[in-house]
Design a protein around this motif. Sequence first.
Motif, short mmCIF file in Angstrom:
data_model
loop_
_atom_site.label_atom_id
_atom_site.label_comp_id
_atom_site.label_asym_id
_atom_site.label_seq_id
_atom_site.Cartn_x
_atom_site.Cartn_y
_atom_site.Cartn_z
N PHE A 171 41.25 63.86 35.48
CA PHE A 171 41.57 63.94 34.05
C PHE A 171 40.87 62.83 33.28
CE2 PHE A 171 44.26 62.32 30.59
CZ PHE A 171 44.38 63.45 29.79
N VAL A 172 40.92 61.60 33.80
CA VAL A 172 40.31 60.46 33.11
C VAL A 172 38.79 60.61 33.04
CG1 VAL A 172 39.95 57.96 33.18
CG2 VAL A 172 42.20 58.91 33.74
N VAL A 173 38.18 61.03 34.14
CA VAL A 173 36.72 61.25 34.15
C VAL A 173 36.34 62.28 33.08
CG1 VAL A 173 34.79 62.15 35.50
CG2 VAL A 173 36.44 60.61 36.57
N LYS A 174 37.10 63.35 33.02
CA LYS A 174 36.83 64.43 32.06
C LYS A 174 36.95 63.93 30.61
CE LYS A 174 38.57 69.06 30.85
NZ LYS A 174 39.28 68.75 29.60
N ILE A 175 37.99 63.16 30.34
CA ILE A 175 38.22 62.64 28.98
C ILE A 175 37.06 61.73 28.54
CG2 ILE A 175 39.62 61.00 27.66
CD1 ILE A 175 40.92 63.65 27.74
N ILE A 176 36.64 60.86 29.43
CA ILE A 176 35.56 59.92 29.09
C ILE A 176 34.27 60.68 28.81
CG2 ILE A 176 34.10 58.06 29.98
CD1 ILE A 176 36.55 57.01 31.48
N GLU A 199 30.26 62.52 24.85
CA GLU A 199 29.46 63.62 24.30
C GLU A 199 29.82 63.92 22.85
OE1 GLU A 199 30.26 66.79 27.00
OE2 GLU A 199 28.84 66.08 28.53
N ASN A 200 31.09 63.69 22.49
CA ASN A 200 31.55 63.94 21.12
C ASN A 200 32.35 62.74 20.64
OD1 ASN A 200 30.83 66.95 20.85
ND2 ASN A 200 32.03 66.91 22.75
#
Length: 453
Positions: free
Chosen positions: A259-264, A269-270
Amino acid sequence: MESTQHIVTSLISSARADPVVVVLFFIAVYFVRSHYYHGLNKIPGPFVAGLTSLWKWNAVRREEMHTISADLHDKFGPLVRIGPNHVSASSAEAINVVHRARSGFTKAPMYGILQPKFEGSDLHNIFSTQDPEYHAALKRTMGNLYTTTAVMPLEFHLDECTKLFLSKMNELIGSRKSAPVDLAGWLQYYTFDSLGMINFSQKMGFLEAGVDLEGICHYDHDQMLYFAIWGQIATAERMWSNVKNYFAGAKKENPLFHFVVKIIKERQENPTDSTDMLNSFLALHNAAPEKFTARDLLAAAYINVVTAHDVVAITLRGVVYYLARHPEVQKKLQKEIIDMAEAGKLSNLSQYSEITTMSYVLAVTNETLRYHPSTGIIFERVCPKGGVTLHGQYIPENTHIGVNAWVINRDKSIFGEDADTFRPERWIESDPKAITKMKMNLFTGHDTALGET
């Protein structure tokens, strides 16, 4: 000398006929060496603990280490040997010597178990790193982000989660289908979502769903239990883990880390102008990528959720539990809140600046932290070169030592003769000097994210 040579020669000769004799001999030598290792046999404790770390491994596995440690310190005093090279300490002196900043006591190998793997290697972070220079460098770089002044602008994130939590509780309690509520689970959901907002301006979805999404809570519990148990024999755990990974492949990446990797990745990117910890970390990284690398950023964001969640969730559960067990305390707390609200001194929702003026709220919080600290094990440190003397006993270098929060927080010389009783009033009615002493020695057991407890 001749007799020793004769014994060894006899054993070698016997080995040809009975190798079991030699195996038993070397086992006996190992146990004798363990018992007398560096003179630690002079420190009292269970006899078996002086022979093998499996004693403390088993005590933690049975989830009895906190009560066993309290009994041992009551019997033997401020120093107890709990392993061949392990000492449990319990005193204000030990906290200052072992756990305070710049003490020279480095973190023991058990901390390495909490480091997730990322791109094929351990992801070191400020909580789990055993490298004091790396820890100091990170603290210099990111320490200012954890001051009261720095985190106050993030308080508004909690309001949204608190409103949602109260709404969910009202739905459950007011429903015709009302049934016993798993408040422990809901408080964990509240903690995770609150940390998600503070760190990423995004709830993790637990409160809305009312369930353990992706098994994160379950995985987190298992991970912490694994750390507590196998941290007692950390060297063996690391060897066994490497063997398992070699034959079975790397263990499944935990959902919270994913989850943390995905959020970062999404934030990079945005980009947003959100006021949260992640944007603060990104600002540090962009300003000085050589001092605060991409790996440092990921490690900081992940450990912010993992370590903070554990402490906060347990404390919230403790407050609710002990209020339920002590109706008289609950009534006094309710009265203080009602009086403050009627006097127009509490916002809806209450703010930190308002709550810190409420003496009984703070007393209940401190008493919960004291009476039910978030860990029952020792976060071990390694004694520095030259060793140290505690309570008249020399502790040699490389000895693993630490303070058990469950023991020190019930020390009658610090917290009073009724230290075994849950009594918030001690934080208000005691002599000012006694209150100062209690605050200085209130010990949660966890190292804080940025340093020593």
